[in-house]
Design an enzyme around this catalytic site. Structure first.
Site, mmCIF file in Angstrom:
data_model
loop_
_atom_site.group_PDB
_atom_site.id
_atom_site.type_symbol
_atom_site.label_atom_id
_atom_site.label_comp_id
_atom_site.label_asym_id
_atom_site.label_seq_id
_atom_site.Cartn_x
_atom_site.Cartn_y
_atom_site.Cartn_z
ATOM 1 C CB SER A 27 -0.984 0.054 1.170
ATOM 2 O OG SER A 27 -0.195 0.087 2.464
ATOM 3 C CG HIS A 160 -41.744 22.211 -12.720
ATOM 4 N ND1 HIS A 160 -41.925 20.662 -12.662
ATOM 5 C CD2 HIS A 160 -42.567 22.897 -11.964
ATOM 6 C CE1 HIS A 160 -42.817 20.733 -11.575
ATOM 7 N NE2 HIS A 160 -42.976 21.991 -11.159
ATOM 8 C CB SER A 281 -13.327 25.838 -28.762
ATOM 9 O OG SER A 281 -13.356 24.819 -29.821
ATOM 10 C CE LYS A 287 -18.662 27.000 -27.401
ATOM 11 N NZ LYS A 287 -18.528 25.459 -27.484
ATOM 12 C CD GLU A 294 -18.687 22.697 -19.633
ATOM 13 O OE1 GLU A 294 -19.305 22.050 -20.217
ATOM 14 O OE2 GLU A 294 -17.627 23.437 -19.573
ATOM 15 C CE1 TYR A 321 -6.356 -3.225 8.866
ATOM 16 C CE2 TYR A 321 -5.545 -5.589 8.178
ATOM 17 C CZ TYR A 321 -5.856 -4.003 7.986
ATOM 18 O OH TYR A 321 -4.999 -3.644 6.585
HETATM 19 N N1 ARG Z 1 -0.991 -1.147 5.301
HETATM 20 C C1 ARG Z 1 -1.842 -1.652 5.956
HETATM 21 C C2 ARG Z 1 -3.247 -0.909 6.001
HETATM 22 O O1 ARG Z 1 -3.351 0.150 5.505
HETATM 23 C C3 ARG Z 1 -1.332 -1.615 7.650
HETATM 24 C C4 ARG Z 1 -2.100 -2.851 8.492
HETATM 25 C C5 ARG Z 1 -1.438 -4.035 8.266
HETATM 26 N N2 ARG Z 1 -2.123 -4.934 9.158
HETATM 27 C C6 ARG Z 1 -2.157 -6.196 8.698
HETATM 28 N N3 ARG Z 1 -2.739 -7.172 10.029
HETATM 29 N N4 ARG Z 1 -1.672 -6.972 7.860
HETATM 30 O O2 ARG Z 1 -4.276 -1.328 6.615
#
Ligand code: ARG
Length: 461
Positions: A27, A160, A281, A287, A294, A321
């Site tokens: 991530s 309307h 444009s 234009k 928009e 989690y």
């Molecule tokens: N990158 C993870 C998140 O955003 C961190 C948590 C990871 N926890 C785990 N139990 N693998 O959620």
């Protein structure tokens, strides 16, 4: 197969992970922007571990100094992420350990990434939401300022998309200010939802160490602590509250945008957008397109998709989690970034647009906008409202057959509608708006009064 062996959770694993899995699982590309919050949270945690004697004062001091170096590197852009950095949390801890050795390896004592990540995200949310509260106030003040400037400009009000009754332009603009006032209430609620510290909830069950949750909460500016560790790490309600705010604000900005798009059309011609908020444009030399308005119209879809996206991620998730929750940041970051683009552009557009008062005033006097005022007049003369409605309807038909508005009604038109004996009052737009002298109405004093109220509200935000 990935050859990287330095994963922070690698002890239990014999084999290495597949590159395809690493790519999906990482991530870091999304959450690296949480680096300030992550270091802040870690420093608070380490100080608490030192203060409670869970780690030694020397280790706590080494961690604190090491984290200072990490944050300096991140700020300077010299921090080197490496292949095994799965997310910002592991990257910071990996680097800290390179710098401090075993002291860094003690940082995660009594903590899990599960309480760490939601702590970081709430810290981020609070800061962003507070900035956006100020941006929302700017837009609302811009609407109020333009409303005050145009308190005597009249414009057809529509139902309307058919001309209905004249209103003050100020009344129309302030309608949007009231929408934003409610949006602000929702934003404040989201900030409130993010005000309890989840840190110390561990992976899900709490911590086996005698940690001081109040201490980290206070250091991080939380108002208090969460009461249930499973709820704390498994819920994303503050993010949903923020996204619900963003989605509804998106709808309001979309409606405002749509209004400016059609007001600026050649057919309507009520406003002229400033060059700074319009574009040309590539093919059509004549234009001037209302692109900002928009785009505001379109972004509502994206903001509501962000809300529905996170609702979807959370639906059906068992406690506590789950890795699904890692996807939460995609939605909140996107919504916050979208609003950061939209709010200043809308403020600038509102501040700089030329309202063509003469065109609006003339339009408010045309046609049959005072038809209801005439019917109301007849009611005051003792007519039952339904009969008055019918007679004025007949007069409208007679006038429109001759291609004139109400003010062009001849004695013959009036007689044909059964109104030959009636003393016809002032049917101009100005008389019409002044007659709407009720709280919330469009009479001058009423509009100025609501401007005062909303101005005070924004001052109190
Ligand atoms: N990158 C993870 C998140 O955003 C961190 C948590 C990871 N926890 C785990 N139990 N693998 O959620």
């Amino acid at each position: 197969m990935s050859t990287e062996g330095g994963r922070l959770w690698g002890g239990r694993f014999e084999g290495s992970s597949a590159e395809a899995f690493d790519a999906l699982n990482a991530s870091l590309p999304v959450d690296r922007r949480l680096w300030q919050e992550d270091v802040r949270g870690s420093r608070a945690h380490a100080r608490m571990l030192g203060a409670t004697g869970i780690i030694s004062a020397d280790d706590a001091a080494a961690i604190d100094a090491g984290l200072q170096q990490v944050v300096d590197e991140l700020a300077a852009g010299t921090f080197r992420f490496v292949a095994g950095d799965e997310d910002i949390h592991t990257a910071v801890e990996r680097r800290l350990t390179e710098i401090t050795g075993d002291a860094g390896r003690r940082l995660h004592t009594g903590r899990s990434r599960n309480d760490q990540v939601i702590t970081d995200t709430l810290l981020w949310l609070r800061t962003r939401a507070e900035d956006q509260s100020a941006a929302l106030a700017d837009l609302t003040r811009a609407l109020i300022a333009r409303a005050r400037e145009h308190v005597d400009t009249l414009v057809p009000g529509y139902t309307h998309l058919q001309r209905a009754q004249p209103v003050r332009l100020a009344h129309h603009l302030l309608a949007y200010a009231w929408m934003l006032d409610r949006d602000h209430r929702r934003l404040a609620f989201a900030i409130e939802s993010a005000s309890e510290s989840p840190l110390g909830s561990g992976a899900l069950a709490g911590s086996g160490f005698a940690i001081d949750r109040d201490m980290t909460a206070a250091e991080l500016g939380f108002r208090g602590i969460t009461q249930n560790s499973m709820d704390a790490v498994g819920s994303r309600d503050a993010l949903l509250d923020y996204l619900a705010f963003a989605a509804q604000l998106g709808v309001h900005l979309s409606r405002l945008g749509a209004e400016f798009v059609w007001w600026s059309s050649e057919e309507v011609g009520f406003v002229v957008l400033e060059d700074a908020y319009a574009s040309g444009s590539s093919m059509l030399p004549q234009k001037r397109n209302p692109d900002a308005a928009e785009l505001a119209r379109a972004k509502a879809s994206r903001l509501s998709a962000d809300l529905s996206g996170l609702l979807g991620v959370l639906s059906g998730l068992p406690l506590a989690y789950n890795k699904d929750l890692q996807d939460d940041k995609h939605y909140v970051f996107d919504a916050a970034d979208t609003l950061d683009l939209l709010l200043p552009a809308m403020t600038g557009m509102v501040q700089t647009t030329t309202f063509r008062a003469e065109v609006m005033n003339a339009a408010a006097d045309e046609g049959f906008l005072a038809a209801t005022d005439l019917a109301d007049h007849l009611v005051r003369e003792g007519w039952p409202f339904r009969r008055a409605h019918e007679a004025v309807g007949a007069l409208v038909r007679a006038c429109s057959e001759r291609g004139t508005g109400l003010v062009g009604a001849t004695p013959e038109d009036l007689a044909a509608a059964g109104l030959g004996d009636v003393a016809i009052p002032d049917l101009g737009a100005r008389a019409s708006v002044e007659a709407k002298d009720v709280p919330g109405g469009t009479a001058r004093e009423r509009v100025l009064a609501q401007a005062d109220v909303i101005e005070q509200r924004v001052a109190d935000w």
